[in-house]
Design an enzyme around this catalytic site. Structure first.
Site, short mmCIF file in Angstrom:
data_model
loop_
_atom_site.label_atom_id
_atom_site.label_comp_id
_atom_site.label_asym_id
_atom_site.label_seq_id
_atom_site.Cartn_x
_atom_site.Cartn_y
_atom_site.Cartn_z
N HIS A 106 -5.49 -0.79 8.97
CA HIS A 106 -4.02 0.18 9.46
C HIS A 106 -4.25 -0.31 10.37
CE1 HIS A 106 -0.39 1.97 7.87
NE2 HIS A 106 -0.46 3.05 6.85
N TYR A 128 -0.66 6.12 12.36
CA TYR A 128 -1.63 6.15 12.18
C TYR A 128 -2.74 5.52 13.45
CZ TYR A 128 -0.59 7.38 7.81
OH TYR A 128 0.97 8.50 6.77
N GLY A 157 6.91 -1.72 -2.75
CA GLY A 157 6.60 -0.61 -2.79
C GLY A 157 7.59 -0.12 -3.88
N GLY A 195 9.28 -3.79 3.27
CA GLY A 195 10.58 -3.59 4.34
C GLY A 195 11.87 -3.33 2.76
N PRO A 232 0.46 -1.01 0.30
CA PRO A 232 0.37 0.11 -0.07
C PRO A 232 1.00 1.40 0.31
CG PRO A 232 0.28 -0.66 2.03
CD PRO A 232 0.41 -1.98 1.09
N MET A 233 -0.01 2.24 -0.70
CA MET A 233 1.66 3.17 -1.05
C MET A 233 0.00 4.29 -1.16
SD MET A 233 4.56 2.42 -3.16
CE MET A 233 3.32 0.90 -4.19
N THR A 234 0.51 5.76 -0.21
CA THR A 234 -0.48 6.47 -0.60
C THR A 234 -0.55 7.67 -1.56
OG1 THR A 234 -0.91 6.83 1.95
CG2 THR A 234 -1.05 9.55 0.63
N GLN A 249 -6.75 -1.67 2.05
CA GLN A 249 -6.59 -1.50 2.99
C GLN A 249 -7.73 0.00 3.48
OE1 GLN A 249 -2.65 1.66 3.61
NE2 GLN A 249 -2.13 -0.21 4.90
#
Length: 385
Positions: free
Chosen positions: A181, A186, A326, A303, A28-30, A106
């Site tokens: 999440h 968060y 990612g 990671g 997941p990537m904003t 997510q």
């Protein structure tokens, strides 16, 4: 390189009855590329479709906000807080499914780390503790974070209801599951973390108290979506605003991991700066490896796993069941295909995220540099970044 070089990465695996053709997961990537109303767009449809077409068996969306109160963390963030937002996700889900991908939404509440929210002018968190550091400019923020209002019992109950309603809408939109999440600082992670959570009621204090909200959300979401819908959780020690935060050793790690695993989860997703690094002083094991010994469900490691040799090593060592990619996925939406066919990988250039980490800026960067997201280009190098 061929598929046989990465036999673990390209071996099939089952996830809640779903047969996955490989163990590569889109992290997941904003991307802050939704409309002002929080709707998913045609550009987002094409973006996620490309990852599925490029060989990712499983895709996890960017964080999606859950309610029309305090959950939205960024302007431009998409939501599942109302039916119109739900309907905007349907063509995105269909595009991913048409390419054979399993698609997980997510669900995220920004809490104290909120930078932009069209529904509220203030922020709310477990305690009146401001996040460290400055807001993230590439997500549209500036200046220090605000001191949040401490959430009341009614606020906390509204948080749980928001996750439940968003999970129902995710199922109605056609998603295969949801990921809660509880990482990167968060809201759910804020309740887990002593740096944010200074409460002395049933939602704080001991590890059991700090686990209370994430566990309540897991239970409520599972009851709402049923047993045949994927429900996972993402955990991390590091925060967006505090990359040095660590749990208080093995005892706390054991309590937190076993605490969430007692609920009806289908997987646990562990995120760290380096997936293979020791989790903290006192252990040589990575965070994912610690989880895999404790949770009893599939573990996703995340990671800096864009180097396929490192991803393969994580799987071969039994540190995780799946690996989430990612940064290298942003540069190579067909990362699994390139790895499988022995093609070079395009190095990640963070200029594609400037001045904002959205799809429009990425598209402009690709046009300027002649870099296509899904096929070989002249600027590639065999060494992953």
């Amino acid at each position: 390189m061929t598929t046989s070089t990465y036999s673990q990465l390209f071996s099939p695996v089952r996830l809640k009855g779903r047969e996955l053709t490989n163990r590569a997961v889109l992290a997941p990537m904003t991307r802050v590329s939704g409309t002002a109303e929080g709707h998913a767009t045609a550009a987002m449809r094409d973006y996620y479709r490309d990852f599925a077409a490029g060989g990712f068996a499983t895709l996890i969306t960017e964080g999606i906000y859950t309610d029309e109160a305090y959950s939205q963390g960024y302007l431009g963030q998409p939501g599942l807080a109302n039916d119109a937002q739900r309907d905007s996700w349907r063509p995105v889900v269909e595009a991913v499914h048409d390419q054979g991908g399993v698609f997980i939404a997510q669900l995220m509440h920004g809490g104290a780390q909120t930078q932009g929210n069209r529904f509220r002018d203030d922020t709310a968190g477990p305690s009146a503790v401001a996040p460290k550091g400055e807001q993230l400019g590439f997500y549209g923020g500036q200046g220090p974070y605000r001191v949040p209002r401490e959430m009341s019992e009614a606020d906390i109950e509204a948080v749980i209801a928001g996750f439940v309603d968003a999970a129902r809408r995710a199922r109605e939109a056609g998603f295969d599951g949801v990921e809660l999440h509880a990482a990167n600082g968060y809201l759910l992670d804020q309740f887990l973390s002593t740096g944010f959570n200074r409460r002395r009621d049933r939602w704080g204090g001991s590890v059991e108290g700090r686990l209370a909200l994430p566990r309540a959300v897991i239970r409520a979401v599972r009851d709402a979506v049923g047993e045949d819908f994927l429900v996972g959780i993402r955990l991390s020690q590091v925060k967006v605003t505090d990359p040095d935060y660590r749990w208080a050793g093995l005892d706390e790690a054991d309590a937190l991991l076993r605490g969430v695993a007692e609920e009806a989860l289908d997987y646990v997703h562990l995120s760290d700066i380096e997936a293979r690094a020791p989790a903290f002083e006192g252990t040589e094991q990575s965070l994912a490896a610690l989880a895999r010994e404790r949770v009893g469900v599939p573990v996703i490691a995340n990671g800096n796993l864009g180097d396929p040799a490192v991803a393969e090593a994580v799987l071969a060592a039994g540190e995780a069941d799946l690996v989430a990619v990612g940064k290298l996925a942003l540069a190579n939406r067909d990362w699994p295909r390139r790895v499988r066919e022995g093609l070079p990988l395009t190095a990640m250039d963070f200029a594609m995220l400037a001045p904002h980490a959205n799809l429009a800026n990425e598209a402009q960067w690709r046009e300027r540099n002649g870099v296509s997201p899904n096929h070989t280009d002249t600027r590639e190098t065999a060494a992953p970044a």
